[in-house]
Design a protein around this motif. Structure first.
Motif, PDB file in Angstrom:
ATOM      1  N   ALA A   1       0.822  -1.210   0.000  1.00  0.00           N
ATOM      2  CA  ALA A   1       0.000   0.000   0.000  1.00  0.00           C
ATOM      3  C   ALA A   1       0.855   1.259   0.000  1.00  0.00           C
ATOM      4  N   ASP A   2       2.014   1.205   0.663  1.00  0.00           N
ATOM      5  CA  ASP A   2       2.883   2.376   0.776  1.00  0.00           C
ATOM      6  C   ASP A   2       4.031   2.358  -0.228  1.00  0.00           C
ATOM      7  N   ARG A   3       3.879   1.599  -1.314  1.00  0.00           N
ATOM      8  CA  ARG A   3       4.939   1.581  -2.326  1.00  0.00           C
ATOM      9  C   ARG A   3       5.063   2.979  -2.940  1.00  0.00           C
ATOM     10  N   SER A   4       6.304   3.333  -3.296  1.00  0.00           N
ATOM     11  CA  SER A   4       6.550   4.701  -3.754  1.00  0.00           C
ATOM     12  C   SER A   4       7.320   4.767  -5.061  1.00  0.00           C
ATOM     13  N   GLY A   5       7.481   3.626  -5.730  1.00  0.00           N
ATOM     14  CA  GLY A   5       8.166   3.662  -7.008  1.00  0.00           C
ATOM     15  C   GLY A   5       9.217   2.581  -7.139  1.00  0.00           C
ATOM     16  N   LEU A   6       9.883   2.577  -8.282  1.00  0.00           N
ATOM     17  CA  LEU A   6      10.894   1.570  -8.557  1.00  0.00           C
ATOM     18  C   LEU A   6      12.277   2.054  -8.147  1.00  0.00           C
ATOM     19  N   VAL A   7      13.195   1.113  -8.042  1.00  0.00           N
ATOM     20  CA  VAL A   7      14.611   1.399  -7.803  1.00  0.00           C
ATOM     21  C   VAL A   7      15.401   0.790  -8.948  1.00  0.00           C
ATOM     22  N   LEU A   8      16.201   1.592  -9.621  1.00  0.00           N
ATOM     23  CA  LEU A   8      16.972   1.098 -10.762  1.00  0.00           C
ATOM     24  C   LEU A   8      18.052   0.116 -10.320  1.00  0.00           C
ATOM     25  N   GLY A   9      18.314  -0.850 -11.177  1.00  0.00           N
ATOM     26  CA  GLY A   9      19.396  -1.805 -10.960  1.00  0.00           C
ATOM     27  C   GLY A   9      20.222  -1.949 -12.217  1.00  0.00           C
ATOM     28  N   GLU A  10      21.239  -2.802 -12.148  1.00  0.00           N
ATOM     29  CA  GLU A  10      22.087  -3.073 -13.305  1.00  0.00           C
ATOM     30  C   GLU A  10      22.509  -4.528 -13.278  1.00  0.00           C
ATOM     31  N   GLY A  11      23.041  -4.995 -14.409  1.00  0.00           N
ATOM     32  CA  GLY A  11      23.545  -6.353 -14.462  1.00  0.00           C
ATOM     33  C   GLY A  11      23.145  -7.064 -15.729  1.00  0.00           C
ATOM     34  N   ALA A  12      23.179  -8.390 -15.667  1.00  0.00           N
ATOM     35  CA  ALA A  12      22.816  -9.231 -16.807  1.00  0.00           C
ATOM     36  C   ALA A  12      22.288 -10.559 -16.300  1.00  0.00           C
ATOM     37  N   GLY A  13      21.320 -11.093 -17.028  1.00  0.00           N
ATOM     38  CA  GLY A  13      20.828 -12.442 -16.778  1.00  0.00           C
ATOM     39  C   GLY A  13      20.810 -13.192 -18.096  1.00  0.00           C
ATOM     40  N   MET A  14      21.530 -14.302 -18.176  1.00  0.00           N
ATOM     41  CA  MET A  14      21.658 -15.061 -19.423  1.00  0.00           C
ATOM     42  C   MET A  14      21.375 -16.533 -19.186  1.00  0.00           C
ATOM     43  N   VAL A  15      20.853 -17.191 -20.222  1.00  0.00           N
ATOM     44  CA  VAL A  15      20.552 -18.613 -20.137  1.00  0.00           C
ATOM     45  C   VAL A  15      21.031 -19.316 -21.394  1.00  0.00           C
ATOM     46  N   VAL A  16      21.340 -20.581 -21.257  1.00  0.00           N
ATOM     47  CA  VAL A  16      21.613 -21.434 -22.404  1.00  0.00           C
ATOM     48  C   VAL A  16      20.360 -22.257 -22.668  1.00  0.00           C
ATOM     49  N   LEU A  17      19.871 -22.169 -23.887  1.00  0.00           N
ATOM     50  CA  LEU A  17      18.733 -22.952 -24.335  1.00  0.00           C
ATOM     51  C   LEU A  17      19.215 -23.992 -25.354  1.00  0.00           C
ATOM     52  N   GLU A  18      18.621 -25.163 -25.303  1.00  0.00           N
ATOM     53  CA  GLU A  18      18.943 -26.211 -26.269  1.00  0.00           C
ATOM     54  C   GLU A  18      17.668 -26.941 -26.664  1.00  0.00           C
ATOM     55  N   SER A  19      17.693 -27.550 -27.830  1.00  0.00           N
ATOM     56  CA  SER A  19      16.640 -28.493 -28.126  1.00  0.00           C
ATOM     57  C   SER A  19      16.786 -29.654 -27.149  1.00  0.00           C
ATOM     58  N   GLU A  20      15.657 -30.205 -26.724  1.00  0.00           N
ATOM     59  CA  GLU A  20      15.721 -31.306 -25.761  1.00  0.00           C
ATOM     60  C   GLU A  20      16.487 -32.487 -26.344  1.00  0.00           C
ATOM     61  N   GLN A  21      16.315 -32.725 -27.621  1.00  0.00           N
ATOM     62  CA  GLN A  21      17.022 -33.827 -28.261  1.00  0.00           C
ATOM     63  C   GLN A  21      18.531 -33.628 -28.188  1.00  0.00           C
ATOM     64  N   HIS A  22      18.981 -32.394 -28.445  1.00  0.00           N
ATOM     65  CA  HIS A  22      20.413 -32.098 -28.401  1.00  0.00           C
ATOM     66  C   HIS A  22      20.955 -32.244 -26.988  1.00  0.00           C
ATOM     67  N   ALA A  23      20.209 -31.728 -26.002  1.00  0.00           N
ATOM     68  CA  ALA A  23      20.654 -31.818 -24.612  1.00  0.00           C
ATOM     69  C   ALA A  23      20.761 -33.271 -24.174  1.00  0.00           C
ATOM     70  N   ARG A  24      19.782 -34.090 -24.543  1.00  0.00           N
ATOM     71  CA  ARG A  24      19.818 -35.507 -24.154  1.00  0.00           C
ATOM     72  C   ARG A  24      20.957 -36.247 -24.849  1.00  0.00           C
ATOM     73  N   SER A  25      21.216 -35.885 -26.080  1.00  0.00           N
ATOM     74  CA  SER A  25      22.245 -36.597 -26.839  1.00  0.00           C
ATOM     75  C   SER A  25      23.629 -36.417 -26.250  1.00  0.00           C
ATOM     76  N   ARG A  26      23.848 -35.300 -25.560  1.00  0.00           N
ATOM     77  CA  ARG A  26      25.173 -35.076 -24.968  1.00  0.00           C
ATOM     78  C   ARG A  26      25.171 -35.263 -23.448  1.00  0.00           C
ATOM     79  N   GLY A  27      24.050 -35.731 -22.912  1.00  0.00           N
ATOM     80  CA  GLY A  27      23.984 -36.011 -21.480  1.00  0.00           C
ATOM     81  C   GLY A  27      23.966 -34.777 -20.607  1.00  0.00           C
ATOM     82  N   ALA A  28      23.433 -33.685 -21.125  1.00  0.00           N
ATOM     83  CA  ALA A  28      23.416 -32.432 -20.359  1.00  0.00           C
ATOM     84  C   ALA A  28      22.387 -32.502 -19.234  1.00  0.00           C
ATOM     85  N   THR A  29      22.653 -31.771 -18.167  1.00  0.00           N
ATOM     86  CA  THR A  29      21.688 -31.630 -17.081  1.00  0.00           C
ATOM     87  C   THR A  29      20.662 -30.581 -17.484  1.00  0.00           C
ATOM     88  N   MET A  30      19.406 -30.984 -17.532  1.00  0.00           N
ATOM     89  CA  MET A  30      18.338 -30.055 -17.896  1.00  0.00           C
ATOM     90  C   MET A  30      17.777 -29.437 -16.615  1.00  0.00           C
TER      91      MET A  30
END
Length: 401
Positions: free
Chosen positions: A216-245
């Motif tokens: 109720a007493d929110r007063s706005g946003l606070v800016l941040g910085e950084g990066a968030g990255m992910v590795v995506l694969e086809s499930e078939q490719h991930a399974r073929s190399r034994g990757a942890t999904m």
């Protein structure tokens, strides 16, 4: 071809830490990375707070020869991508033909600011010869491609605060279409420059005391910085190399409000959530958790809550909804990436990160916002919301594996 997409690597840089273990520990503990703004003493800024990556030292992370061509936002992107690829167990030999789709809301603002300072304040007559390649919006994507030997489709997505989620959606589409088998995707931003802070100050949406999404007493946003990255694969490719999904990216949804440049639309946000669920062929009742856009502004939090009610109906009362921006701040084009990482980890570990600083529910904010303390609960499906200025919306649906 319509192969299923899985997540096999996570990387992050934020005010909560310079890697994902630190990031996740802080989220589980409900520990804030927001503090008094550093580096702008006696500047006349009214901006009081920031979620800055204060422990980040570029000279300890990169070769001296590379620093003149790396804006801060590119540095963040490289660190997060390297971490994500290391977790996925992929090296340069496996990335020939892979994709990289990098979102950013701001691009190389640090480079722009330094250039303008030299020209207009210091009176210099020439800019640095690397000004364009260092500061261009696609610089981070190019640096990721060059330094990590990614030779397939590489490009930048810029849709303000939805940039990372849009980038992840595009990377997933490349995999589902059979164009690539592997992609690294996410977002990066470094908005702490004097000129950009003055611009945000003029919008009058920044909090002077803290980030309290849905309160109720929110007063706005606070800016941040950084990066968030992910590795995506086809499930078939991930399974073929034994990757942890780590999770399955089941669907993506996008929409535009086609309305006001800054005032969000519940109908537009709801369309993106509905589109993501349809893409995932998932019933709304199957969703357990919503990682909210949750900026802490009066308009966003009320509108997002309404959108959730529109989509989920009576099931909305059973959803857990939290905003991790209460801890890592609003990192603009990187926020969706950081929040995607948090959502994957919530699914993997059965821990729902809290909305910290929560006091009492605001008007129109009547959901379970996981107030102040993380909650241990095994979940099977979650969504991650990003809603940007200009009415540009992107939502991801994730499933446990």
């Amino acid at each position: 071809m319509n192969d299923r997409v899985v997540v096999t690597g996570l990387g992050s840089v934020s005010a909560l830490g310079l890697n994902t273990d630190q990031f996740w520990s802080a989220l589980k503990e409900g520990r804030s990375g927001i503090s008094s703004l550093q580096g702008f003493d006696d500047s006349g800024l009214k901006v009081a707070l920031g979620a800055q990556a204060n422990g980040f030292d570029p000279s300890s992370c990169f070769f001296a020869r590379d620093l003149p061509i790396l804006d801060r936002y590119s540095q963040f992107a490289l660190m997060a991508c390297q971490e994500a690829l290391a977790q996925a167990g992929l090296d340069e030999t496996a990335l020939d033909g892979a994709a990289a789709v990098i979102g950013t809301g701001c691009g190389g603002k640090e480079t722009d600011e330094a250039t303008y300072d030299q020209l207009y304040r210091q009176g210099k007559s020439r800019a640095h010869p690397f000004t364009i390649p260092k500061g261009m919006p696609s610089a981070a994507a190019s640096q990721v491609s060059m330094q990590l030997a990614i030779t397939g489709p590489v490009f930048t997505v810029s849709s303000a605060c939805s940039s990372a989620n849009h980038a992840i959606a595009q990377a997933a589409l490349l995999i589902r279409a059979g164009v690539v088998q592997v992609a690294v995707a996410g977002g990066t931003d470094a908005p702490f420059t004097y000129g950009l802070l003055k611009a945000w100050e003029a919008l009058r949406v920044l909090s002077k005391d803290n980030c309290r999404p849905f309160s109720a007493d929110r007063s706005g946003l606070v800016l941040g910085e950084g990066a968030g990255m992910v590795v995506l694969e086809s499930e078939q490719h991930a399974r073929s190399r034994g990757a942890t999904m780590l999770a399955r990216l089941a669907g993506s949804g996008m929409s535009s409000d086609a309305g006001h440049i800054t005032d969000p639309s519940a109908a537009g946000a709801a369309r993106a959530i509905q589109a993501a669920l349809k893409d995932a062929a998932m019933d709304p009742q199957a969703v357990d958790y919503v990682n909210a856009h949750g900026t802490g502004t009066l308009a966003n939090d009320r509108t997002e809550t309404e959108a959730i009610h529109r989509v989920f109906g009576s099931h909305a009362a059973r959803l857990m909804v939290s905003s991790t921006k209460s801890m890592h701040g609003h990192a603009l084009g990187a926020s969706g990436g950081l929040e995607f990482v948090a959502t994957v980890l919530a699914l993997r570990d059965g821990v729902i990160p809290p909305t910290i600083n929560f006091t009492r529910p605001g008007e129109g904010c009547d959901l379970d916002y996981v107030p102040n303390t993380a909650r241990e609960k095994r979940i099977q499906a979650a969504i991650s919301n990003s809603f940007a200025f200009g009415g540009l919306n992107a939502v991801q649906v994730l499933q446990a594996v």
